[in-house]
Design a protein around this motif. Sequence first.
Motif, short mmCIF file in Angstrom:
data_model
loop_
_atom_site.label_atom_id
_atom_site.label_comp_id
_atom_site.label_asym_id
_atom_site.label_seq_id
_atom_site.Cartn_x
_atom_site.Cartn_y
_atom_site.Cartn_z
N LEU A 5 -8.64 -5.79 53.32
CA LEU A 5 -8.94 -5.04 54.52
C LEU A 5 -10.39 -4.62 54.54
O LEU A 5 -11.05 -4.53 53.50
CB LEU A 5 -8.05 -3.79 54.59
N THR A 6 -10.90 -4.34 55.74
CA THR A 6 -12.21 -3.71 55.82
C THR A 6 -12.08 -2.27 55.33
O THR A 6 -10.97 -1.72 55.21
CB THR A 6 -12.73 -3.70 57.27
N ALA A 7 -13.22 -1.63 55.04
CA ALA A 7 -13.19 -0.25 54.56
C ALA A 7 -12.52 0.66 55.58
O ALA A 7 -11.73 1.54 55.22
CB ALA A 7 -14.61 0.22 54.26
N HIS A 8 -12.82 0.46 56.87
CA HIS A 8 -12.23 1.29 57.91
C HIS A 8 -10.72 1.09 57.97
O HIS A 8 -9.96 2.07 58.08
CB HIS A 8 -12.86 0.96 59.26
N GLU A 9 -10.27 -0.16 57.89
CA GLU A 9 -8.83 -0.45 57.93
C GLU A 9 -8.13 0.14 56.70
O GLU A 9 -7.02 0.68 56.80
CB GLU A 9 -8.61 -1.96 58.00
N HIS A 32 -2.67 -0.87 44.98
CA HIS A 32 -2.10 -1.33 46.25
C HIS A 32 -3.12 -2.12 47.07
O HIS A 32 -2.78 -3.16 47.66
CB HIS A 32 -1.61 -0.12 47.04
N PHE A 33 -4.37 -1.63 47.11
CA PHE A 33 -5.38 -2.27 47.95
C PHE A 33 -6.26 -3.25 47.19
O PHE A 33 -7.11 -3.92 47.80
CB PHE A 33 -6.26 -1.19 48.60
N GLY A 34 -6.09 -3.34 45.89
CA GLY A 34 -6.88 -4.29 45.12
C GLY A 34 -8.35 -3.93 45.02
O GLY A 34 -9.21 -4.82 45.04
N VAL A 35 -8.64 -2.65 44.91
CA VAL A 35 -10.02 -2.17 44.77
C VAL A 35 -10.09 -1.25 43.57
O VAL A 35 -9.07 -0.91 42.95
CB VAL A 35 -10.50 -1.43 46.04
N THR A 36 -11.30 -0.81 43.22
CA THR A 36 -11.46 0.06 42.06
C THR A 36 -11.07 1.50 42.39
O THR A 36 -11.06 1.91 43.56
CB THR A 36 -12.92 0.05 41.57
N ALA A 37 -10.77 2.26 41.34
CA ALA A 37 -10.44 3.67 41.53
C ALA A 37 -11.62 4.45 42.11
O ALA A 37 -11.43 5.37 42.91
CB ALA A 37 -10.02 4.29 40.19
N SER A 38 -12.84 4.07 41.74
CA SER A 38 -14.01 4.76 42.28
C SER A 38 -14.14 4.52 43.78
O SER A 38 -14.56 5.42 44.53
CB SER A 38 -15.29 4.31 41.56
N THR A 39 -13.77 3.34 44.25
CA THR A 39 -13.78 3.06 45.69
C THR A 39 -12.77 3.96 46.40
O THR A 39 -13.06 4.53 47.46
CB THR A 39 -13.46 1.58 45.95
#
Length: 266
Positions: A5-9, A32-39
């Motif tokens: 997803l985009t950051a906004h989504e 869930h979103f497949g990104v880092t914890a810091s993100t």
Amino acid sequence: MSERLTAHERRGAIVALATSDGRAGVEELAEHFGVTASTIRRDLALLTAQGHLARTYGGAMPSAPAVETSFGQRSHEAFRQKRAIAAWAAERVGRDETLLLDAGTTTGHLARALRHRDRLTVVTIGLTVVNELADADGVEVLCLGGRLRHISQGMVGPFAEAALERVTADRVFLGADGLTVERGICEADLEQTRLKELMMARAGRVYVLADASKLGRRPFHAWARMPASWTLVTDDGAEPAEVARFRAAGVEVVVVDERGRPSRYA
């Protein structure tokens, strides 16, 4: 998630998950979103600042219903940013112009920046604007009247609406409690949103003066729809992705630095 997803989504989905589950944890969201914890932490910090969520240890939860703050409280929030936005707006105003000024703290800064102008007419619903211009001999001040909302120090209601039918303006400068691309200006009171729409209809140019904390926020459930052409003026603390969304929708966006000059980073 299989689809990135985009950051906004992603942030919208985080709010939806927190609302449905009652809480959202950093590690679970990152997986869930497949990104880092810091993100995710940055997402939660932004969503908290915008009033969508409340931070908890290790995550976030749905925020409590928004409460409209007093004019006195708002006058201390984002003071420098509001002053910079007002400085840019004041530079747009020429001699012999007629302006419509909304109630609010940022329009109060704008009124102060116009105190020493000559051959200027200001039509307003804001007590702060009136007070700032009370001894400005070169500025003719017209008050629309109406019912005073003490918490906002502004007039609303049928008296103000009827008075608007008798005037037009070169420019209108509006404030906002929140501002989104999809719905427009968000306010705590329906009479405020109706009056903003009428003010926009009576002006040749429409400006919304909104510091970065207002962008993307939906604190209440009253909305003013925007015209086809308008200008958003914000500060350089605005998230680039949020600015880009307004521009993609055809909105002219001006991002100013702390001196009220267009930011080179915008």
